[in-house]
Write an enzyme that holds these catalytic residues in place. Structure first.
Site, mmCIF file in Angstrom:
data_model
loop_
_atom_site.group_PDB
_atom_site.id
_atom_site.type_symbol
_atom_site.label_atom_id
_atom_site.label_comp_id
_atom_site.label_asym_id
_atom_site.label_seq_id
_atom_site.Cartn_x
_atom_site.Cartn_y
_atom_site.Cartn_z
ATOM 1 N N PRO A 1 -2.283 -11.712 11.164
ATOM 2 C CA PRO A 1 -2.224 -11.463 12.731
ATOM 3 C C PRO A 1 -2.734 -9.973 12.770
ATOM 4 O O PRO A 1 -1.882 -9.218 12.087
ATOM 5 C CB PRO A 1 -1.125 -12.047 13.315
ATOM 6 C CG PRO A 1 -0.045 -12.158 12.303
ATOM 7 C CD PRO A 1 -0.835 -12.292 11.113
ATOM 8 N N ASN B 1 0.779 -1.241 0.050
ATOM 9 C CA ASN B 1 0.108 0.004 -0.031
ATOM 10 C C ASN B 1 0.992 1.238 0.163
ATOM 11 O O ASN B 1 2.133 1.150 0.138
ATOM 12 C CB ASN B 1 -0.995 -0.003 1.127
ATOM 13 C CG ASN B 1 -0.129 -0.091 2.498
ATOM 14 O OD1 ASN B 1 0.475 1.177 2.799
ATOM 15 N ND2 ASN B 1 -0.198 -1.269 3.061
ATOM 16 N N LYS C 1 -12.504 0.721 17.058
ATOM 17 C CA LYS C 1 -11.366 0.296 17.188
ATOM 18 C C LYS C 1 -10.638 0.392 18.392
ATOM 19 O O LYS C 1 -9.916 -0.515 19.306
ATOM 20 C CB LYS C 1 -10.396 1.235 16.286
ATOM 21 C CG LYS C 1 -9.218 0.326 15.916
ATOM 22 C CD LYS C 1 -8.894 0.805 14.466
ATOM 23 C CE LYS C 1 -9.801 0.538 13.287
ATOM 24 N NZ LYS C 1 -9.244 1.108 12.066
ATOM 25 N N ILE D 1 -1.275 -7.316 14.906
ATOM 26 C CA ILE D 1 -0.156 -7.098 15.837
ATOM 27 C C ILE D 1 -0.654 -6.342 16.995
ATOM 28 O O ILE D 1 -0.321 -6.593 18.179
ATOM 29 C CB ILE D 1 1.130 -6.582 15.166
ATOM 30 C CG1 ILE D 1 1.291 -7.431 13.826
ATOM 31 C CG2 ILE D 1 2.161 -6.392 16.098
ATOM 32 C CD1 ILE D 1 2.275 -6.797 12.850
ATOM 33 N N ASP E 1 -4.134 -6.501 5.861
ATOM 34 C CA ASP E 1 -5.011 -7.450 6.511
ATOM 35 C C ASP E 1 -4.794 -8.660 5.937
ATOM 36 O O ASP E 1 -5.221 -9.531 6.872
ATOM 37 C CB ASP E 1 -6.459 -6.613 6.192
ATOM 38 C CG ASP E 1 -6.480 -5.397 7.253
ATOM 39 O OD1 ASP E 1 -5.810 -5.238 8.280
ATOM 40 O OD2 ASP E 1 -7.392 -4.646 6.706
HETATM 41 O O1 C5P Z 1 -8.014 -2.459 12.468
HETATM 42 P P1 C5P Z 1 -7.165 -1.655 11.692
HETATM 43 O O2 C5P Z 1 -6.274 -2.236 10.711
HETATM 44 O O3 C5P Z 1 -8.032 -0.630 11.000
HETATM 45 O O4 C5P Z 1 -6.376 -1.077 12.909
HETATM 46 C C1 C5P Z 1 -5.444 -0.207 12.593
HETATM 47 C C2 C5P Z 1 -4.271 -0.008 13.599
HETATM 48 O O5 C5P Z 1 -3.926 -1.521 13.909
HETATM 49 C C3 C5P Z 1 -3.000 0.557 13.438
HETATM 50 O O6 C5P Z 1 -2.436 0.922 14.694
HETATM 51 C C4 C5P Z 1 -2.187 -0.650 12.888
HETATM 52 O O7 C5P Z 1 -0.878 -0.302 12.709
HETATM 53 C C5 C5P Z 1 -2.653 -1.712 13.621
HETATM 54 N N1 C5P Z 1 -2.490 -3.006 12.894
HETATM 55 C C6 C5P Z 1 -1.588 -4.045 13.369
HETATM 56 N N2 C5P Z 1 -1.677 -5.402 12.694
HETATM 57 C C7 C5P Z 1 -2.608 -5.341 11.867
HETATM 58 C C8 C5P Z 1 -3.570 -4.559 11.388
HETATM 59 C C9 C5P Z 1 -3.520 -3.341 11.921
HETATM 60 O O8 C5P Z 1 -0.712 -3.582 14.352
HETATM 61 N N3 C5P Z 1 -2.479 -6.771 11.298
#
Ligand code: C5P
Length: 401
Positions: free
Chosen positions: A310, A216, A342, A312, A284
């Site tokens: 996952p 991205n 969130k 993180i 994702d």
């Molecule tokens: O659920 P979403 O992806 O929108 O959440 C965004 C937040 O979660 C950001 O802080 C992003 O760095 C973190 N994140 C993560 N691991 C993922 C997806 C998002 O740490 N697989």
């Protein structure tokens, strides 16, 4: 020059001694003197005898508005006590610091005005080394620099690049704007001193085959700005970064990763920490399988099976001894609702939200901070300024020891 407005009056009321050693980089210190005057500091220039051979004292006198001192034996200057009166400054910045000057400082020598006042000082000393790359890498210089660091001296740089002698390597003096910013940072409050912060930044790259992948347009700038702001605030910073083209901020340990899985491994490898800030735009999903060889085009539609990565941040926030976790929410619409959900779902004390159109990939951002006390919109600003505000905010929410 861009960014100069940031420094105006940043050191108002401070007395700064600028020490000039005998290196060709001394010509850049004229610009440094000009910038230091812009900070509102009272700037006093002290030159070594060798320094005076590169730039005349009239230049520094005109730029600093103060007499330039060079000798221990000048009876006019400060009633013969220049080494004491000048040493009672708020900071001494030696730029350029030559190999010889560094050696003399490391050994506590006091054989000219600059070395004597450094020894007699009761304020922080910062040095900006400038020398040929071989001189910089020589074991004697390595030892001397380590001694000075052990004595609490801040060593700024050096930079890597083309040298006056025509060689290329490490030893160039940092640019005046960077030195001026480092001096301002030295006076900044350190609300994260003694705290470890782990930060994720940039995109992830999920391989499809050896030459293709899913990614991205995240530039990593917001995460790198947060890392720099945490380091300025005194934290011990580990920056786990996806592939981006950005320099690692000073005093930040970077761990380069590609996929979400490798980012997760690096984050857990860097824990425990007091704070975790997840800024990365983590994919994702990733391809269920990675082709061992380049996939050839067939003209037919191609199916790609994707499986979830996952989360993180959610995993770190769910740990028994979880750090203070900050999440980022980049949304295309309904920012308040998504950011708050969130925060709830991942059990985060703090979320920073922005609309994708406002921030992704650009230099500026408009963000809103969400925490238990509600929503806190910040004005649109460069990512560096936003990062400082975010770090101030999280430092205030951190549990005290
Ligand atoms: O659920 P979403 O992806 O929108 O959440 C965004 C937040 O979660 C950001 O802080 C992003 O760095 C973190 N994140 C993560 N691991 C993922 C997806 C998002 O740490 N697989």
């Amino acid at each position: 020059m861009t960014g100069e407005t940031n420094i105006i009056n940043a050191l108002h009321g401070k007395k700064i001694v600028l020490g000039i050693g005998g290196g060709i980089a001394a010509y850049k210190s004229a610009e440094l003197a000009r910038l230091l005057v812009k900070t509102g500091a009272d700037v006093h220039v002290v030159m070594t005898e060798a320094g005076e051979r590169f730039v005349g004292r009239a230049t520094f006198q005109a730029l600093s508005g103060n007499p330039v001192c060079t000798s221990l034996w000048d009876e006019q200057a400060n009633k013969g006590m220049a080494h004491i009166t000048l040493g009672r400054a708020d900071a001494i910045l030696v730029a350029p610091a030559t190999a010889n000057l560094i050696a003399r400082l490391a050994h506590g020598m006091a054989d000219d005005l600059l070395s004597t006042l450094c020894l007699a000082r009761d304020c922080p000393l910062l040095i900006a080394p400038a020398m040929n790359r071989q001189m910089w890498s020589h074991p004697a210089t390595r030892r001397n620099v380590a001694t000075l660091e052990g004595d609490g001296v801040s060593v700024l740089g050096p930079d890597t690049g083309e040298q006056a002698c025509g060689e290329i390597g490490e030893g160039r003096m940092l640019e005046p704007g960077i030195l001026c910013a480092a001096l301002i940072d030295a006076f900044a409050p350190k609300p994260l001193a003694g705290r470890k912060v782990v930060i994720t930044a940039g995109p992830t790259f999920e391989a499809i085959d050896p030459v293709r992948g899913l990614t991205n347009p995240s530039s990593g700038r917001m995460g790198y700005a947060i890392a720099a702001a945490c380091a300025r605030a005194g934290a011990d910073v580990v920056l786990v970064s996806g592939p981006v083209a950005l320099p690692t901020p000073p005093r930040v340990r970077k761990v380069g990763v590609t996929s979400a899985l490798s980012m997760r491994e690096a984050v857990f490898g860097a824990l425990p920490a007091e704070v975790f800030v997840a800024v990365a735009a983590v994919a994702d999903y990733r391809p269920a399988t990675v082709a061992a060889h380049k996939i050839k085009k067939s003209g037919e539609a191609m199916k790609l099976e994707l499986i979830p990565n996952p989360d993180i941040l959610a995993e770190v926030a769910a740990l028994e001894n979880a750090p203070f976790c900050v999440g980022f929410a980049a949304e295309s619409h309904d920012l308040d609702a998504y950011a708050e959900s969130k925060r709830r779902d991942k059990r985060l004390p703090m979320v920073v939200g922005n609309l994708v159109a406002d921030g992704l990939g650009g230099g500026d951002n408009t963000v809103v901070i969400y925490d238990d006390a509600g929503r806190h919109p910040l004005p649109r600003a460069p990512k560096g300024a936003i990062a400082d505000w975010i770090v101030d905010h999280l430092a205030r929410l951190l549990p005290r020891d």
